[in-house]
Each structure stands twice: as structure tokens, then as C-alpha cells.
Design an enzyme around this catalytic site. Structure first.
Site, PDB file in Angstrom:
ATOM      1  N   TYR A 154      76.737 -18.272 -53.681  1.00 33.91           N
ATOM      2  CA  TYR A 154      77.112 -18.500 -52.286  1.00 33.91           C
ATOM      3  C   TYR A 154      77.668 -19.908 -52.155  1.00 33.91           C
ATOM      4  CZ  TYR A 154      76.621 -19.467 -47.299  1.00 33.91           C
ATOM      5  OH  TYR A 154      76.850 -19.844 -46.002  1.00 33.91           O
TER       6      TYR A 154
ATOM      7  N   ASP B  46      76.785 -30.843 -41.675  1.00 36.73           N
ATOM      8  CA  ASP B  46      77.638 -29.672 -41.444  1.00 36.73           C
ATOM      9  C   ASP B  46      77.887 -29.521 -39.942  1.00 36.73           C
ATOM     10  OD1 ASP B  46      78.990 -27.288 -41.631  1.00 36.73           O
ATOM     11  OD2 ASP B  46      77.197 -26.071 -42.004  1.00 36.73           O
TER      12      ASP B  46
ATOM     13  N   ASP C 140      81.542 -19.573 -47.337  1.00 39.94           N
ATOM     14  CA  ASP C 140      81.464 -19.912 -45.927  1.00 39.94           C
ATOM     15  C   ASP C 140      82.871 -20.250 -45.439  1.00 39.94           C
ATOM     16  OD1 ASP C 140      80.951 -21.024 -43.426  1.00 39.94           O
ATOM     17  OD2 ASP C 140      79.270 -22.242 -44.107  1.00 39.94           O
TER      18      ASP C 140
ATOM     19  N   ASP D   3      83.302 -20.810 -41.994  1.00 41.14           N
ATOM     20  CA  ASP D   3      83.060 -21.389 -40.679  1.00 41.14           C
ATOM     21  C   ASP D   3      83.530 -20.447 -39.559  1.00 41.14           C
ATOM     22  OD1 ASP D   3      81.882 -23.729 -41.738  1.00 41.14           O
ATOM     23  OD2 ASP D   3      83.854 -24.593 -42.109  1.00 41.14           O
TER      24      ASP D   3
ATOM     25  N   HIS E  49      82.226 -15.321 -44.920  1.00 43.72           N
ATOM     26  CA  HIS E  49      81.628 -15.010 -43.622  1.00 43.72           C
ATOM     27  C   HIS E  49      82.252 -15.884 -42.553  1.00 43.72           C
ATOM     28  CE1 HIS E  49      78.882 -18.500 -43.164  1.00 43.72           C
ATOM     29  NE2 HIS E  49      78.435 -18.292 -44.382  1.00 43.72           N
TER      30      HIS E  49
ATOM     31  N   GLU F 139      81.847 -16.996 -38.367  1.00 40.53           N
ATOM     32  CA  GLU F 139      80.813 -17.095 -37.346  1.00 40.53           C
ATOM     33  C   GLU F 139      81.430 -17.222 -35.956  1.00 40.53           C
ATOM     34  OE1 GLU F 139      79.729 -21.791 -37.853  1.00 40.53           O
ATOM     35  OE2 GLU F 139      79.610 -20.454 -39.585  1.00 40.53           O
TER      36      GLU F 139
ATOM     37  N   CYS G  82      75.790 -26.509 -38.247  1.00 41.95           N
ATOM     38  CA  CYS G  82      74.900 -25.737 -39.103  1.00 41.95           C
ATOM     39  C   CYS G  82      74.086 -24.779 -38.250  1.00 41.95           C
ATOM     40  CB  CYS G  82      73.983 -26.692 -39.869  1.00 41.95           C
ATOM     41  SG  CYS G  82      72.540 -25.904 -40.621  1.00 41.95           S
TER      42      CYS G  82
ATOM     43  N   ARG H 183      79.061 -13.216 -38.874  1.00 38.33           N
ATOM     44  CA  ARG H 183      77.833 -13.952 -38.552  1.00 38.33           C
ATOM     45  C   ARG H 183      77.810 -14.274 -37.055  1.00 38.33           C
ATOM     46  NH1 ARG H 183      76.386 -19.991 -40.900  1.00 38.33           N
ATOM     47  NH2 ARG H 183      75.970 -20.905 -38.850  1.00 38.33           N
TER      48      ARG H 183
ATOM     49  N   GLU I 131      72.143 -14.966 -37.549  1.00 40.32           N
ATOM     50  CA  GLU I 131      71.645 -16.256 -38.004  1.00 40.32           C
ATOM     51  C   GLU I 131      70.430 -16.722 -37.206  1.00 40.32           C
ATOM     52  OE1 GLU I 131      71.068 -18.254 -40.141  1.00 40.32           O
ATOM     53  OE2 GLU I 131      72.542 -19.874 -40.281  1.00 40.32           O
TER      54      GLU I 131
ATOM     55  N   ASN J  81      69.386 -15.469 -44.411  1.00 34.37           N
ATOM     56  CA  ASN J  81      69.578 -16.870 -44.783  1.00 34.37           C
ATOM     57  C   ASN J  81      68.220 -17.528 -45.003  1.00 34.37           C
ATOM     58  OD1 ASN J  81      70.522 -19.446 -45.170  1.00 34.37           O
ATOM     59  ND2 ASN J  81      71.298 -19.730 -43.096  1.00 34.37           N
TER      60      ASN J  81
END
Length: 315
Positions: free
Chosen positions: A48, A63, A91, A93, A118, A120, A128, A163, A193, A216
Site C-alpha cells: 500500500y 498529510d 493513495d 487523495d 483509492h 476520497e 489524514c 473512500r 474511513e 485501515n
């Protein structure tokens, strides 16, 4: 084919085949190419690429959306090229803009050699998932991003994970409703999440019995620590560990740096260090030597400079 020269021709298909296996996929977070190689060496089936770790390793910062799409894609490419035979989930974002921007984001990550990404539903700049102060975009806008992501991929095997960070903003009911919409928009896996209790974790699993789910496992985050057996029983298919390697590496570096600062050398901690020759073997120096011999670039062989053998006088 040399590991140094070989990349999986279809990492997305490789990852989808893993999803068909009975056991959950364990994917520790790689914060750079070296950590990715260590994850592969340890025998894991997937890597990941952690955005948290990318921000920490590239910028030395938290982050909070400071890295650009180009920086994240380049980071993903380096990690994908560092491993020889396991897929990388990255990731991406928020997708770095609106649905049109997401089209380019997906294509760039796919060209970078990862198995999937992914996306989000946070407002940019994101934070984060286990930090306070997050905001989310509308469900319809995020669903449009997911549709754009699915349409943009060149290979149908490229994995799109949706996500939602709505749990911290709108509550779990809203987060689950959003996840349903994102699945209908075409997401291959769902990632709700930061659930805050074991009951919430169970409810997420119960809500989506037939959809592959991401969990996660973030040390010190908002989600309680649960066992592998529990996650397996609940049916989570991908378990990511975004900060495990990062936190352990930080502690190890602090130890050796403190030794050098206080004692003037690392002699007091030498037994804790990987031997230099072992490290060279691990990062592939023997393989490079083999390639040098194969293609005539072995430093022990005569070199040719400007059309003349090195060490010979011109006629």
C-alpha cells in the site's frame, strides 16, 4: 527476466486474483521504494502506497494535502518499480480536482504501474483520515468522480477504491449511505474511513456483505485496534497498515542518531544495524553486477572511450 528490468504486465488483474482468495490481503504501507522492497521481502502479497508516509518521507510534513498529483504519481511509480512481483495499491487523495481532473489522475497512476488507487470524498486540501477538521464534498460530486475514474481506466482490471471520510463529519449513517452511492457509481472496493468503535466496524461489514471492503489499521488513530481473526470473520478483504513501517523506521533512526550524537560514533548500536554487505545484496547489487557482465559494462572489462580502448595510445 531480471527483477530490475521486469514489471508485472497487469498488476490490476494480479490484485483482483488476490481478492478471490479466501484470506484477506495484508498490505503494509510503503513510504518509499526501500520500504516497498522490505515489504516484498517479508512475504506480503501487496503493497500500500501510503499518502501519510509519502508526505512524511518526501516533505517531512503531515498529510494535509501538500503533495501535488505529479509528486504523488512519481512516488507511486518509484514504489511500483521497486517491487518485482506484487501489486501496489496507491493513495490518490481527492483525485486532485473535479471529475475531469480525476480522468487524468487515473490515467497517470495507471501508467505509473500500480494496480489501483483509492479516491476520497474530502474537500481539498484534504487531511489524514484520522485527523480532526475534515470536510467532505457532496455525495453526487463524489459519485461523479467515481464514474469518471471507472471510465478513464485503460484496463478494466485497474482497481478503483472509493473512500468516504464522512463518519467524522456527518456520522456513520451518512457515511454508509455515501458508500452505497459510490458502489453504485462503479467502485470496486469500499473504504469507510475511521470508524470509532468495534460496533461501528461490525456494522460496516454487515452493511456490505457482498462488497469487498478495506480496513485501515492505523496505530494511534481513531479506530480501535482489532485482531486479524475478527477482521477475517467480518469479511474485510484488504487490510492496510499505512504507518507501521514508518513509525518503526523513525524510532530505529532516532536510536542510531542519538548514539552518534552522544558517543561520537554508532559503535554502541552496531549490532542493531543491518551489515553493509547484506544491505547491498538486499537492494540488488549482485543483480546489477550480472547485468553489467551481460551487457559488457563490467568495470573489470576494458572500456571504450570516444572510439578507443581505455589505456591504449592512439595510433
Amino acid at each position: 527476466m531480471s527483477k530490475f528490468m521486469g514489471l508485472s504486465p497487469n498488476p490490476g488483474k494480479q490484485f483482483r486474483n488476490l481478492l478471490k482468495q479466501p484470506e484477506p490481503i495484508l498490505a503494509p504501507g510503503a513510504f518509499d521504494a526501500l520500504s516497498a522492497r522490505l515489504i516484498e521481502e517479508a512475504g506480503f502479497d501487496a503493497v500500500y502506497m501510503t499518502g501519510f508516509g509519502a508526505a512524511a518521507s518526501v516533505l517531512g510534513r503531515p498529510d494535509v494535502g501538500l503533495l501535488t498529483m505529479r509528486e504523488m504519481v512519481d512516488h507511486a511509480r518509484q514504489i511500483a518499480q521497486a517491487v518485482s512481483n506484487i501489486p501496489v495499491i496507491a493513495d490518490a487523495d481527492t483525485g486532485y480536482g473535479n471529475p475531469v481532473n480525476v480522468v487524468r489522475t487515473v490515467q497517470e497512476y495507471e501508467l505509473a504501474g500500480v494496480a489501483g488507487i483509492h479516491l476520497e470524498d474530502q474537500v481539498a486540501p484534504k487531511k489524514c483520515g484520522h485527523m480532526a477538521g475534515k470536510e467532505v464534498i457532496s455525495t453526487s460530486e463524489m459519485a461523479a468522480k467515481i464514474r469518471a475514474a471507472c471510465d478513464a481506466r485503460r484496463s478494466a482490471d485497474f482497481v478503483i477504491i472509493a473512500r468516504t471520510d464522512a463518519r467524522a463529519v456527518e456520522g456513520l449513517d451518512a457515511a454508509l449511505a455515501r458508500a452505497h452511492q459510490y458502489h453504485e457509481a462503479g467502485a470496486d472496493l469500499l473504504f469507510v474511513e475511521a470508524p470509532e468503535t468495534e460496533d461501528e466496524i461490525q456494522r460496516i461489514a454487515t452493511e456490505f456483505p457482498d462488497v469487498p471492503l478495506v480496513f485501515n489499521w492505523a496505530e494511534g488513530g481513531k479506530t480501535p485496534s482489532v485482531t486479524y481473526a475478527d477482521l477475517r470473520q467480518l469479511g474485510f478483504r484488504l487490510i492496510i497498515f499505512p504507518v507501521s513501517a514508518l513509525l518503526s523506521a523513525t524510532r530505529a533512526m532516532r536510536v542510531v542518531l542519538e548514539s552518534i550524537r552522544t558517543e561520537g560514533t554508532p559503535l554502541g548500536v552496531m549490532e542493531q544495524l543491518v551489515p553493509f554487505h547484506e544491505f547491498l545484496d538486499f537492494i540488488g547489487l549482485p543483480e546489477i553486477r550480472t547485468l553489467e557482465a551481460r551487457y559488457g559494462s563490467d568495470p573489470q572489462s576494458p572500456r571504450v572511450i570516444a572510439g578507443h580502448n581505455e589505456g591504449r595510445r592512439n595510433p
